[in-house]
Scaffold this motif. Structure first.
Motif, mmCIF file in Angstrom:
data_model
loop_
_atom_site.group_PDB
_atom_site.id
_atom_site.type_symbol
_atom_site.label_atom_id
_atom_site.label_comp_id
_atom_site.label_asym_id
_atom_site.label_seq_id
_atom_site.Cartn_x
_atom_site.Cartn_y
_atom_site.Cartn_z
ATOM 1 N N ARG A 83 0.864 -1.184 0.000
ATOM 2 C CA ARG A 83 0.000 0.000 0.000
ATOM 3 C C ARG A 83 0.904 1.240 0.000
ATOM 4 N NH1 ARG A 83 -5.126 -1.986 1.469
ATOM 5 N NH2 ARG A 83 -5.035 -4.029 2.529
ATOM 6 N N PHE A 84 0.922 1.928 -1.134
ATOM 7 C CA PHE A 84 1.774 3.099 -1.271
ATOM 8 C C PHE A 84 1.092 4.370 -0.775
ATOM 9 C CE2 PHE A 84 3.081 -0.044 -4.380
ATOM 10 C CZ PHE A 84 4.452 -0.095 -4.189
ATOM 11 N N ASN A 85 -0.233 4.424 -0.890
ATOM 12 C CA ASN A 85 -1.033 5.542 -0.393
ATOM 13 C C ASN A 85 -2.505 5.120 -0.463
ATOM 14 O OD1 ASN A 85 -1.847 6.018 -3.187
ATOM 15 N ND2 ASN A 85 0.159 6.999 -3.442
ATOM 16 N N ASP A 86 -3.424 6.066 -0.335
ATOM 17 C CA ASP A 86 -4.845 5.732 -0.280
ATOM 18 C C ASP A 86 -5.378 5.121 -1.566
ATOM 19 O OD1 ASP A 86 -5.204 6.476 2.298
ATOM 20 O OD2 ASP A 86 -6.056 8.454 1.871
ATOM 21 N N PHE A 87 -4.759 5.423 -2.695
ATOM 22 C CA PHE A 87 -5.317 4.945 -3.957
ATOM 23 C C PHE A 87 -4.410 3.977 -4.703
ATOM 24 C CE2 PHE A 87 -2.703 8.509 -5.266
ATOM 25 C CZ PHE A 87 -2.193 8.139 -6.515
ATOM 26 N N GLU A 88 -3.136 3.897 -4.311
ATOM 27 C CA GLU A 88 -2.174 3.080 -5.046
ATOM 28 C C GLU A 88 -1.767 1.874 -4.203
ATOM 29 O OE1 GLU A 88 2.412 3.261 -6.648
ATOM 30 O OE2 GLU A 88 1.438 5.119 -6.016
ATOM 31 N N TYR A 89 -2.058 0.694 -4.719
ATOM 32 C CA TYR A 89 -1.658 -0.523 -4.016
ATOM 33 C C TYR A 89 -1.401 -1.627 -5.037
ATOM 34 C CZ TYR A 89 -6.627 -1.437 -4.805
ATOM 35 O OH TYR A 89 -7.866 -1.579 -5.386
ATOM 36 N N ARG A 137 -0.175 3.538 -9.821
ATOM 37 C CA ARG A 137 0.704 4.717 -9.890
ATOM 38 C C ARG A 137 0.715 5.334 -11.269
ATOM 39 N NH1 ARG A 137 6.945 3.495 -10.186
ATOM 40 N NH2 ARG A 137 6.270 3.182 -12.353
ATOM 41 N N ASP A 138 0.689 4.472 -12.295
ATOM 42 C CA ASP A 138 0.916 4.940 -13.663
ATOM 43 C C ASP A 138 -0.348 5.242 -14.456
ATOM 44 O OD1 ASP A 138 3.558 4.705 -13.094
ATOM 45 O OD2 ASP A 138 3.944 2.981 -14.398
ATOM 46 N N TYR A 139 -1.536 4.957 -13.893
ATOM 47 C CA TYR A 139 -2.736 5.203 -14.703
ATOM 48 C C TYR A 139 -3.945 5.731 -13.946
ATOM 49 C CZ TYR A 139 -4.804 0.796 -12.989
ATOM 50 O OH TYR A 139 -5.336 -0.188 -12.207
ATOM 51 N N PHE A 140 -3.940 5.702 -12.613
ATOM 52 C CA PHE A 140 -5.160 6.002 -11.863
ATOM 53 C C PHE A 140 -5.724 7.384 -12.166
ATOM 54 C CE2 PHE A 140 -7.477 7.455 -8.076
ATOM 55 C CZ PHE A 140 -8.404 6.431 -7.949
ATOM 56 N N LYS A 141 -4.870 8.366 -12.318
ATOM 57 C CA LYS A 141 -5.368 9.731 -12.542
ATOM 58 C C LYS A 141 -5.978 9.912 -13.929
ATOM 59 C CE LYS A 141 -2.109 11.676 -9.219
ATOM 60 N NZ LYS A 141 -0.939 12.561 -9.007
ATOM 61 N N GLN A 152 -26.268 7.891 -5.154
ATOM 62 C CA GLN A 152 -24.991 8.358 -4.645
ATOM 63 C C GLN A 152 -23.905 8.233 -5.702
ATOM 64 O OE1 GLN A 152 -24.348 4.863 -1.722
ATOM 65 N NE2 GLN A 152 -22.277 5.394 -2.353
ATOM 66 N N GLU A 153 -22.935 9.116 -5.652
ATOM 67 C CA GLU A 153 -21.816 9.036 -6.595
ATOM 68 C C GLU A 153 -21.034 7.763 -6.356
ATOM 69 O OE1 GLU A 153 -18.788 12.236 -8.271
ATOM 70 O OE2 GLU A 153 -18.194 11.616 -6.254
ATOM 71 N N HIS A 154 -20.557 7.171 -7.425
ATOM 72 C CA HIS A 154 -19.760 5.957 -7.325
ATOM 73 C C HIS A 154 -18.523 6.221 -6.470
ATOM 74 C CE1 HIS A 154 -17.588 2.345 -8.447
ATOM 75 N NE2 HIS A 154 -18.688 1.885 -9.048
ATOM 76 N N SER A 155 -18.239 5.320 -5.543
ATOM 77 C CA SER A 155 -17.128 5.532 -4.616
ATOM 78 C C SER A 155 -15.783 5.657 -5.332
ATOM 79 C CB SER A 155 -17.081 4.392 -3.593
ATOM 80 O OG SER A 155 -16.935 3.135 -4.243
ATOM 81 N N SER A 156 -15.629 4.972 -6.476
ATOM 82 C CA SER A 156 -14.376 5.097 -7.232
ATOM 83 C C SER A 156 -14.219 6.494 -7.813
ATOM 84 C CB SER A 156 -14.332 4.066 -8.357
ATOM 85 O OG SER A 156 -14.243 2.764 -7.835
ATOM 86 N N LEU A 157 -15.312 7.084 -8.233
ATOM 87 C CA LEU A 157 -15.262 8.463 -8.724
ATOM 88 C C LEU A 157 -14.947 9.429 -7.595
ATOM 89 C CD1 LEU A 157 -18.206 8.834 -11.281
ATOM 90 C CD2 LEU A 157 -15.750 8.897 -11.743
ATOM 91 N N THR A 158 -15.521 9.184 -6.433
ATOM 92 C CA THR A 158 -15.256 10.047 -5.282
ATOM 93 C C THR A 158 -13.773 10.024 -4.935
ATOM 94 O OG1 THR A 158 -17.474 9.617 -4.415
ATOM 95 C CG2 THR A 158 -15.845 10.504 -2.879
ATOM 96 N N LEU A 159 -13.183 8.814 -4.922
ATOM 97 C CA LEU A 159 -11.755 8.689 -4.632
ATOM 98 C C LEU A 159 -10.926 9.370 -5.714
ATOM 99 C CD1 LEU A 159 -9.382 7.550 -3.018
ATOM 100 C CD2 LEU A 159 -9.643 5.399 -4.299
#
Length: 475
Positions: free
Chosen positions: A308-314, A332-336, A454-461
């Motif tokens: 687990r590198f941070n809240d979104f990258e694992y 790390r390389d595509y989430f954003k 509700q907004e999708h939790s993945s979109l919220t993150l």
């Protein structure tokens, strides 16, 4: 972005698990579709296969004949998420429970945690009793945080779960500081052997399992077919409509149509293709995995890993019996870049920004691997079904009697599917599920959850990550 109605790609990248296929891979039990079945299951992955398995075993246990069952699969057997995952059978013993304590209370949190944990033993029992050859191994997981904020949060979650008496949290070993990083292969006699991950801030250790998922599912399918289940691979379902008399369903496929008394959507990321009302509830999400192979001597690894590198990258990693390694993640390389993964149903191409993420992976993350010649042998993608609230949908489809769903496992299906499938099988057979075999409350389908806006939790993150990046860039 993908089309509004996701369907499996005609051709997919080849995963390590599917590099060698079994004879049932493209099986058709009969030349033509059967005219009718009591139960039609759409999807021949872990979920659809497990539902058929439980229908057969529960019918026998209850002392009556099994219903007629047909399984329709768009591509090859186990060609979806199960045949493309990381090979983990890893329950979450504390993080999800800690969150649920706040929203649903202790009773539900315990149910969620123990529901996952029980499946490891039950799947092992099935494998042993059926003689399934799928490289099943019990393992310890080294669940490692590499940032201080993540280490603090996971430590806080563990303390909360332990204090609440969550059974699965009680035996977790937590190590922090330099001890969490110590090399797995140190020659220093007194040095602790904890994670061996460079820069580890903390490490939680707990029990899990790993296996060859494709072989598990295909051998289960072989048994189901031998007991009368009609399996039709290479048969994409294009529509499911109620019959004019209101009794049962007409299932249309690329090879013709058939009728069914009851329908089960075991379609995970593709669910909204046939149930369009789920378009924002269960979204196809593309992930990426790789197979790494060493050339020459390399340090042995016994544990499976979460990094687990941070809240979104694992990342997640399992060693194979032959010394090779399967690893997935690469966020790390595509989430954003949202369009590369969210609402994407195409697994025929790689996530280009992450194509080379796994090169040098062991050398940069594992102590003692710096001078090894471990290389990326194979990279593939797969489509998961991420639900808006993070929980699978397991139960009858609201306002559609005789239609059921077992989908939306949010990349965490291996420790949830087997018992979720039993819940569905019992509903199909008995119209109800006893308390012992019911899925946790957050999994269950009802009109309110089905229609949630509700907004999708993945979109919220994703928004929080990208907005945080923009904020930092301005400072």
């Amino acid at each position: 972005m993908s089309t509004p109605r996701p369907f499996p790609s005609a051709k997919a990248t080849t995963s390590y698990w599917r590099s060698t296929t079994l004879p049932i891979d493209t099986h058709s039990s009969t030349k033509d579709l059967p005219a009718h079945a009591d139960v039609v299951i759409i999807g021949a992955g872990y979920c659809g296969t497990s539902i058929a398995h439980h229908l057969l075993t529960e019918s026998k246990r209850q002392g009556h004949s099994a219903p007629s069952i047909a399984i329709l699969e768009a591509r090859q057997a186990c060609s979806g998420a199960t045949g493309r995952n990381g090979g983990h059978l890893k329950p979450d013993p504390y993080l999800r429970a800690a969150r649920i304590l706040e929203t649903h209370g202790k009773k539900v949190a315990e149910h969620v945690a123990s529901f996952e944990a029980r499946q490891v033993q039950d799947v092992q029992d099935l494998i042993q009793s059926s003689g399934i050859d799928c490289d099943f191994e019990e393992t310890m997981v080294s669940d490692v945080c590499l940032d201080n904020a993540g280490s603090f949060k996971t430590g806080q979650a563990l303390r909360k779960a332990v204090a609440a008496g969550i059974s699965t949290a009680q035996t977790i070993e937590r190590t922090t500081g330099l001890e969490a990083e110590r090399s797995l292969n140190s020659e220093i006699a007194n040095e602790h052997k904890v994670s061996g991950i460079r820069g580890a801030k903390s490490c939680h250790k707990y029990k899990a399992a790993r296996l060859w998922p494709y072989r598990l599912v295909c051998q289960m399918l072989e048994t189901c077919v031998s007991q009368g289940v009609n399996l039709q691979t290479m048969t994409p379902v294009t529509s499911v409509l109620p019959q004019g008399d209101g009794e049962g369903w007409r299932v249309t496929t690329s090879r013709g149509s058939m009728t069914a008394a009851k329908i089960v959507h075991a379609t995970n990321g593709y669910s909204s293709g046939l149930l369009p009302e789920l378009r924002d509830r269960i979204v196809p999400v593309r992930g990426i995995c790789a197979h790494l192979q060493g050339q020459g001597p390399q340090p042995p690894i016994s544990d499976s890993y979460m990094l687990r590198f941070n809240d979104f990258e694992y990342d997640y990693l399992v060693p194979r019996p032959d010394g090779s390694i399967v690893v997935g993640g690469a966020r790390r390389d595509y989430f954003k870049n949202l369009e590369s993964w969210f609402n994407v149903d195409d697994d025929s191409t790689l996530i280009e920004p992450a194509r080379h993420y796994f090169d040098g992976y062991m050398q940069r993350n594992f102590l003692g691997w710096e001078n090894t010649n471990t290389q990326t042998e194979q990279v593939w993608t797969g489509i998961m079904g991420y639900s808006a609230d993070g929980f699978p949908y397991v139960g009858e489809v609201p306002a559609k009697p005789g239609s059921y769903i077992c989908a939306g496992f949010t990349g965490h299906g291996m420790p949830q599917i087997f018992h979720s499938a039993k819940h569905i099988a019992l509903l199909l057979l008995n119209g109800k599920v006893d308390k012992q075999h019911a899925v946790p409350v957050p999994y269950q389908t009802d009109a309110e959850r089905w229609g949630s806006s509700q907004e999708h939790s993945s979109l919220t993150l994703w928004r929080s990550v990208t907005e945080g990046s923009q904020l930092r860039s301005k400072i």
